[in-house]
Design an enzyme around this catalytic site. Structure first.
Site, PDB file in Angstrom:
ATOM      1  CG  HIS A  11      32.753  49.017  31.033  1.00 36.28           C
ATOM      2  ND1 HIS A  11      32.040  49.731  30.112  1.00 36.28           N
ATOM      3  CD2 HIS A  11      33.769  48.424  30.353  1.00 36.28           C
ATOM      4  CE1 HIS A  11      32.583  49.571  28.914  1.00 36.28           C
ATOM      5  NE2 HIS A  11      33.634  48.794  29.027  1.00 36.28           N
TER       6      HIS A  11
HETATM    7  C1  UD1 Z   1      36.646  44.391  28.478  1.00 42.69           C
HETATM    8  C2  UD1 Z   1      37.398  45.133  27.377  1.00 42.69           C
HETATM    9  C3  UD1 Z   1      36.707  46.466  27.117  1.00 42.69           C
HETATM   10  C4  UD1 Z   1      35.235  46.289  26.858  1.00 42.69           C
HETATM   11  C5  UD1 Z   1      34.625  45.516  28.011  1.00 42.69           C
HETATM   12  C6  UD1 Z   1      33.142  45.303  27.827  1.00 42.69           C
HETATM   13  C7  UD1 Z   1      39.856  44.829  27.280  1.00 42.69           C
HETATM   14  C8  UD1 Z   1      41.146  45.466  27.598  1.00 42.69           C
HETATM   15  N1  UD1 Z   1      38.768  45.452  27.796  1.00 42.69           N
HETATM   16  O1  UD1 Z   1      36.743  45.158  29.676  1.00 42.69           O
HETATM   17  O2  UD1 Z   1      37.303  47.065  25.980  1.00 42.69           O
HETATM   18  O3  UD1 Z   1      34.614  47.548  26.716  1.00 42.69           O
HETATM   19  O4  UD1 Z   1      35.290  44.250  28.098  1.00 42.69           O
HETATM   20  O5  UD1 Z   1      32.592  44.657  28.934  1.00 42.69           O
HETATM   21  O6  UD1 Z   1      39.828  43.838  26.578  1.00 42.69           O
HETATM   22  N2  UD1 Z   1      34.463  39.953  35.026  1.00 42.69           N
HETATM   23  C9  UD1 Z   1      33.515  39.110  35.526  1.00 42.69           C
HETATM   24  N3  UD1 Z   1      32.831  38.287  34.650  1.00 42.69           N
HETATM   25  C10 UD1 Z   1      33.069  38.302  33.322  1.00 42.69           C
HETATM   26  C11 UD1 Z   1      34.066  39.164  32.820  1.00 42.69           C
HETATM   27  C12 UD1 Z   1      34.732  39.990  33.689  1.00 42.69           C
HETATM   28  O7  UD1 Z   1      33.265  39.074  36.716  1.00 42.69           O
HETATM   29  O8  UD1 Z   1      32.407  37.541  32.580  1.00 42.69           O
HETATM   30  C13 UD1 Z   1      35.174  40.867  35.954  1.00 42.69           C
HETATM   31  C14 UD1 Z   1      36.456  40.272  36.458  1.00 42.69           C
HETATM   32  O9  UD1 Z   1      36.639  40.693  37.760  1.00 42.69           O
HETATM   33  C15 UD1 Z   1      37.517  40.926  35.578  1.00 42.69           C
HETATM   34  C16 UD1 Z   1      36.900  42.291  35.339  1.00 42.69           C
HETATM   35  O10 UD1 Z   1      35.489  42.062  35.284  1.00 42.69           O
HETATM   36  O11 UD1 Z   1      38.751  40.975  36.170  1.00 42.69           O
HETATM   37  C17 UD1 Z   1      37.347  42.924  34.072  1.00 42.69           C
HETATM   38  O12 UD1 Z   1      37.182  42.024  32.950  1.00 42.69           O
HETATM   39  P1  UD1 Z   1      38.104  42.178  31.651  1.00 42.69           P
HETATM   40  O13 UD1 Z   1      37.661  41.239  30.590  1.00 42.69           O
HETATM   41  O14 UD1 Z   1      39.550  42.179  32.034  1.00 42.69           O
HETATM   42  O15 UD1 Z   1      37.822  43.674  31.205  1.00 42.69           O
HETATM   43  P2  UD1 Z   1      36.470  44.480  31.080  1.00 42.69           P
HETATM   44  O16 UD1 Z   1      36.494  45.586  32.084  1.00 42.69           O
HETATM   45  O17 UD1 Z   1      35.270  43.597  31.013  1.00 42.69           O
END
Ligand code: UD1
Length: 368
Positions: free
Chosen positions: A209
Site C-alpha cells: 500500500h
Molecule cells: C496510512 C499511513 C501509513 C500506514 C497506512 C496503513 C500516513 C501518512 N500513512 O496510509 O503509514 O501504513 O495508513 O493503512 O499516515 N481510504 C479509504 N478508507 C479508509 C482509509 C483510507 O478508502 O478507511 C483511502 C482513501 O482514498 C485515502 C487513501 O486510502 O485517500 C489513503 O488513506 P490515508 O489515511 O491518507 O493513507 P494510507 O495510505 O492508508
C-alpha cells in the site's frame, strides 16, 4: 495524585489499533488511571477500522474526530483543530500517541503547544528516508514527546544521536505482539485460510500500500508481473488496501491480477482472520511496517518490497529481507527452498510490553 490520571490514547489508522489495544486493556485495569480513546477517523471504512475495534476488544471511542482522508496538510491540520478542542474541553494528564501516521504527529504537536505531556509508543524508529511521510511524522513526534517508549536498541541509539535526553527514553519492547498474544487462542482457532479455499498448496500473504509501490504506474505494473509469475509456485492471498485497489483500477491492472490462477484478491481483513492467515503462510510479501515485525516474531520469511526499513532489527535478528521489485520472484524461490535466515525473537518482544508502559506511566504520575 488523589484522582485517577486522565490518559488520552490516540488511535487513527489500521496499524495503530493493535498498538493501542493492549495498552487500553492494561491501563483500564489500573485504578490510578482514567483512560479515554480518541479515534481521529483517519481510517474510517468498516474493514479498516471497526473490525479492529471489535476484534481487539476496544470500546467505542470516547472522542471521535472524524477527520477522514485528504492531502497530508489537510489531514494533519484537521486532526490538530479537532484534537485541540477535545484537549481543551477535558485536559488529559498524559496523551499517548502510537506509530508514525499523520495523526500521531498532529496530536503530538497540539500537546506540545498546550503543555500536555506526551508519550510516544514505538519511538526512535528511523528509515532515514524523508520521502516517506512516516519518517517525517516520526521525527516530528519524537522531538516533541516527553516520554519515548522504544521497541528495540536501535530506537534508543537513534534518539540518543539526535540529542534526546536519556531520561526520556525507555525501552519497553514491541506492543504489537501483546495483541497477538492476547488473541492467540482466537487466531489459532480461526480458519480464514479454509474459508478462502486455501489448503492444497502452500500460500503466501501479500500486502502492498505504500505510495512508492502503488502510486507509480511502472512500479505497480512490474510488481503485478512478479506476483503473477510467483503464483506458479504458490497461492497468493492479497487483502487489498483501498489506496492500492484504486491504483490497480486506475492503471488497468486490477482484472488481470484478479484473474490470475493462484491469486486471490480480497477485501482488507480484520485482525484475527489476517493473523490467522499469516501464522500458516509459507511467506509474506509486504511493504507494511507491522508485518515485518509479526513475521519475525512468528519465524516466517518476509520479503519487504522497499529500499529501506525503519525496523532493521527484523533483518539483523529476524526473518526479514529487503527485496527490489524486480527480484521478488527470485526471492520467493529462495524462501520456498529454505534458503532464508531462521531468525530469532528480539529481546522484549514477549507480549508484555503494555505492562512495562503502565509501570513507566505510574512512575511519571508519581504513584509507582
Ligand atoms: C496510512 C499511513 C501509513 C500506514 C497506512 C496503513 C500516513 C501518512 N500513512 O496510509 O503509514 O501504513 O495508513 O493503512 O499516515 N481510504 C479509504 N478508507 C479508509 C482509509 C483510507 O478508502 O478507511 C483511502 C482513501 O482514498 C485515502 C487513501 O486510502 O485517500 C489513503 O488513506 P490515508 O489515511 O491518507 O493513507 P494510507 O495510505 O492508508
Amino acid at each position: 495524585m488523589s484522582r485517577p490520571a486522565l490518559v488520552h490514547l490516540v488511535a487513527a489508522a489500521r496499524p495503530n489499533f493493535m498498538k493501542v489495544a493492549p495498552l487500553w486493556h492494561a491501563l483500564a485495569a489500573d485504578p490510578a488511571f482514567a483512560v479515554q480513546i480518541v479515534h481521529t477517523g483517519q481510517h474510517y471504512d468498516a474493514n479498516m477500522s471497526d473490525a479492529f475495534f471489535s476484534d481487539l476488544g476496544l470500546p467505542e471511542p470516547h472522542h471521535h474526530l472524524s477527520v477522514g482522508s485528504g492531502t497530508h496538510a489537510e489531514q494533519t491540520a484537521r486532526v490538530m483543530i479537532a484534537y485541540e478542542a477535545v484537549a481543551l474541553g477535558g485536559r488529559p494528564d498524559w496523551t499517548v500517541v502510537v506509530g508514525d501516521v499523520n495523526s500521531t504527529a498532529a496530536v503530538a504537536l497540539v500537546c506540545a503547544k498546550l503543555m500536555i505531556p506526551v508519550a510516544h509508543l514505538e519511538a526512535g524508529l528511523r528509515s532515514r528516508d524523508r520521502s516517506m511521510p512516516e519518517e517525517v511524522n516520526r521525527l516530528v513526534t519524537d522531538v516533541l514527546a516527553d516520554l519515548l517508549w522504544t521497541p528495540s536498541p536501535d530506537g534508543d541509539e537513534n534518539l540518543r544521536r539526535e540529542g534526546v535526553p536519556a531520561e526520556r527514553i525507555e525501552r519497553v519492547g514491541n506492543i504489537m505482539l501483546d495483541s497477538f498474544e492476547l488473541l492467540r487462542g482466537r487466531i489459532e482457532a480461526d480458519d480464514a485460510g479454509a474459508r478462502l479455499g486455501l489448503g492444497a498448496r502452500r500460500y503466501g500473504v501479500v500486502t502492498l500500500h505504500r505510495p512508492a509501490n502503488v502510486d507509480d504506474r511502472d512500479t505497480l505494473t512490474g510488481l503485478v508481473a512478479q506476483l503473477r509469475a510467483a503464483a506458479d509456485s504458490l497461492d497468493l492471498v492479497f487483502p487489498v488496501h483501498p489506496r492500492t485497489r484504486k491504483q490497480l483500477q486506475a492503471f488497468g491492472l486490477h482484472d488481470t491480477l484478479a484473474g490470475t490462477p493462484g491469486i486471490r484478491l480480497i477485501e482488507p481483513l480484520g485482525y484475527v482472520p489476517f493473523m490467522s492467515l499469516v501464522t500458516r503462510a509459507a511467506l509474506a510479501i509486504t511493504d507494511s511496517g507491522g508485518l515485518q515485525e509479526e513475521t519475525t516474531y512468528l519465524g516466517i520469511p518476509c520479503l519487504t518490497v522497499r529500499p529501506n526499513t525503519e525496523r532493521p532489527i527484523t533483518i539483523s535478528e529476524g526473518t526479514n529481507r529487503l527485496v527490489k521489485p524486480a527480484e521478488l520472484l527470485e526471492n520467493v524461490g529462495q524462501a520456498l527452498d529454505g534458503h532464508w535466515p531462521a531468525g530469532r525473537r528480539p529481546a522484549l518482544w514477549d507480549g508484555r510490553t503494555a505492562g512495562r508502559c503502565v509501570t513507566s506511566l505510574r512512575q511519571r504520575i508519581g504513584v509507582a
